[in-house]
Design an enzyme around this catalytic site. Structure first.
Site, short mmCIF file in Angstrom:
data_model
loop_
_atom_site.label_atom_id
_atom_site.label_comp_id
_atom_site.label_asym_id
_atom_site.label_seq_id
_atom_site.Cartn_x
_atom_site.Cartn_y
_atom_site.Cartn_z
N GLY A 38 -1.90 -33.37 11.05
CA GLY A 38 -2.39 -33.78 12.37
C GLY A 38 -1.23 -33.96 13.33
O GLY A 38 -0.16 -34.40 12.93
N ARG A 74 -3.32 -27.49 9.03
CA ARG A 74 -3.43 -28.16 7.72
C ARG A 74 -3.42 -27.11 6.61
O ARG A 74 -4.19 -27.19 5.66
CB ARG A 74 -4.68 -29.03 7.68
CG ARG A 74 -4.67 -30.19 8.68
CD ARG A 74 -5.77 -31.18 8.40
NE ARG A 74 -5.85 -32.23 9.42
CZ ARG A 74 -5.12 -33.34 9.40
NH1 ARG A 74 -4.25 -33.54 8.44
NH2 ARG A 74 -5.27 -34.26 10.35
N ASP A 83 1.71 -36.87 4.28
CA ASP A 83 1.63 -36.74 2.83
C ASP A 83 1.38 -35.29 2.38
O ASP A 83 1.99 -34.83 1.42
CB ASP A 83 0.50 -37.64 2.33
CG ASP A 83 0.62 -37.91 0.86
OD1 ASP A 83 1.69 -38.35 0.43
OD2 ASP A 83 -0.36 -37.64 0.14
N THR A 135 2.97 -39.72 10.65
CA THR A 135 1.51 -39.91 10.66
C THR A 135 1.19 -41.10 11.54
O THR A 135 1.86 -42.14 11.45
CB THR A 135 0.90 -40.16 9.26
OG1 THR A 135 -0.40 -40.71 9.43
CG2 THR A 135 1.68 -41.10 8.40
N ASP A 151 -1.32 -42.78 11.12
CA ASP A 151 -1.99 -43.75 10.23
C ASP A 151 -1.00 -44.75 9.61
O ASP A 151 -1.42 -45.79 9.11
CB ASP A 151 -2.71 -43.03 9.09
CG ASP A 151 -3.93 -42.26 9.56
OD1 ASP A 151 -4.21 -42.26 10.77
OD2 ASP A 151 -4.60 -41.65 8.71
N ASP A 185 0.54 -44.56 6.83
CA ASP A 185 0.22 -44.82 5.42
C ASP A 185 1.15 -44.09 4.45
O ASP A 185 0.83 -43.94 3.28
CB ASP A 185 -1.25 -44.45 5.12
CG ASP A 185 -1.56 -42.99 5.42
OD1 ASP A 185 -0.69 -42.29 5.97
OD2 ASP A 185 -2.68 -42.55 5.11
N ARG A 244 -7.66 -43.02 7.81
CA ARG A 244 -8.48 -42.44 6.76
C ARG A 244 -8.53 -43.35 5.53
O ARG A 244 -9.59 -43.71 5.06
CB ARG A 244 -7.85 -41.10 6.36
CG ARG A 244 -8.77 -40.11 5.75
CD ARG A 244 -7.99 -39.01 5.11
NE ARG A 244 -7.46 -38.01 6.03
CZ ARG A 244 -8.16 -36.98 6.48
NH1 ARG A 244 -9.41 -36.84 6.15
NH2 ARG A 244 -7.60 -36.08 7.28
#
Ligand code: F6P
Length: 349
Positions: A10, A72, A103, A125, A127, A129, A171
């Site tokens: 992303g 992706r 990741d 990211t 996120d 994470d 996510r």
């Protein structure tokens, strides 16, 4: 040296700042040439690239998205993908690749590294994470955008005495929800790491109502779900998607709408939903993200010139360090529960 650079997964505010740092550090400090592969690993598979000369970087620092494009694409889900990657790198005389991604992108880099490809990773990211780094660039911008949105939702929620559910990205991890929820003074923060109980959520909102607080902001991560039971099944049914990417991720979204409906049904309070979606990933990066992205780009080039391949640059205790790919990929950095239990808790409900 001749260095390849690519951005995968992303998009994320700060990607262009990393690209700029890689190109300018390469050219000005080491006399490198940098080739930008287009659309992540897909560009390497299809041998699509452009020379990244310093002049190309003039306006990149504040620019959102990625001028290299992204995808992706997973070479390991493509027939002879790794072979094609190696063939392109050889044909283009690439000595090393800087792979900027999360990741999935870095997971591919890790596997290619084990097959002898010279790679250095840069963690990305919104996120937040990814393991082994305290923070990834893009996260600060996403939190800032989500917080500004919550501030705006609050005034309209207050005017109409409504519950507004704000669905944010995340996510598997609730970092954006937790930080934006704290910064925006949310009444409820629901994250993937802590399955929620719908009845408890409604009861807390009702208690708040009885105290005279007739409006509430509920922040929910896209990956949050109710705890086991009938609610979980119904929420899954309302949010399930059949669309899966090459890394096996389903497309998320919909928990916010489901939740708003359930809250209205169970409390009788008028409820609405706002899904922030890709607004959180678009536009210009914050100063923090520009600086972090620049530090990562410079450090990645230093790692390349030290021959320290198979590593990812990371932020630890304020310092940029290098960690082996294995320390970062495949291990989701879940939310630090103290953010919810200690920092957010006194202000919730
Ligand atoms: O990059 C992470 C992320 O923003 C997740 O939070 C979200 O689930 C996903 O990407 C959305 O991906 P896409 O833009 O491919 O739909």
């Amino acid at each position: 040296m001749r260095i390849g650079v690519l951005t995968g997964g992303g998009d994320c505010p700060g990607l262009n700042a990393v690209i700029r740092a890689v190109v300018l550090t390469g050219a000005n400090r080491y006399g490198d040439e940098v080739l930008g592969f287009l659309d992540g690993w897909r560009g390497v598979l299809e041998d699509r690239a452009q020379e990244m000369v310093p002049e190309r970087c003039q306006d990149l620092l504040p620019l959102g998205g990625t001028v290299l494009g992204t995808s992706r694409t997973n070479p390991y889900a493509t027939p002879d993908g790794p072979g094609k990657v190696k063939a392109t790198l050889a044909a283009r005389s690439i000595d090393a690749v800087v792979a900027i991604g999360g990741d999935d992108t870095l997971g591919v880099a890790s596997k290619l590294g084990a097959e002898g490809v010279a790679l250095v990773g840069v963690p990305k990211t919104i996120d937040n994470d990814l393991s082994a780094t305290e923070v990834t660039f893009g996260f600060d911008t996403a939190v800032q955008i989500a917080t500004e949105a919550i501030d705006r939702l609050r005034t309209t929620a207050e005017s109409h005495h409504r519950v507004i559910v704000c669905e944010v990205m995340g996510r598997h991890a609730g970092w954006i929800a937790a930080e934006a929820g704290i910064a925006g003074g949310a009444a409820e923060i629901l994250v993937p790491e802590v399955p929620f109980d719908l009845k408890d959520v409604c009861e807390r909102l009702a208690r708040r109502h009885r105290r005279g607080r007739y409006s509430s902001i509920v922040v929910v991560s896209e990956g949050a779900l109710p705890a086991d039971g009938e609610d979980l099944e119904r929420a899954r049914a309302a949010t399930s998607s059949t669309s899966v990417d090459q890394f096996g991720h389903v497309r998320l979204g919909g928990i916010g709408a489901w939740l708003a409906e359930e809250i209205e049904r169970c409390t009788g309070y008028e409820s609405r939903v706002t899904i922030l979606g890709h607004i959180q990933r678009g536009g210009t990066p914050t100063a923090f993200d520009r600086v972090l992205a620049t530090r990562f780009g410079v450090a990645a080039m230093r790692a390349v010139h030290d021959g320290d391949f198979g590593t990812m640059v990371a932020l630890q205790a304020g310092e940029i360090v290098r960690v082996p790919f294995e320390a970062a990929v495949g291990i989701s950095k879940v939310l630090d529960r103290r953010l919810l239990d200690e920092v957010a808790a006194p202000f919730l409900g």
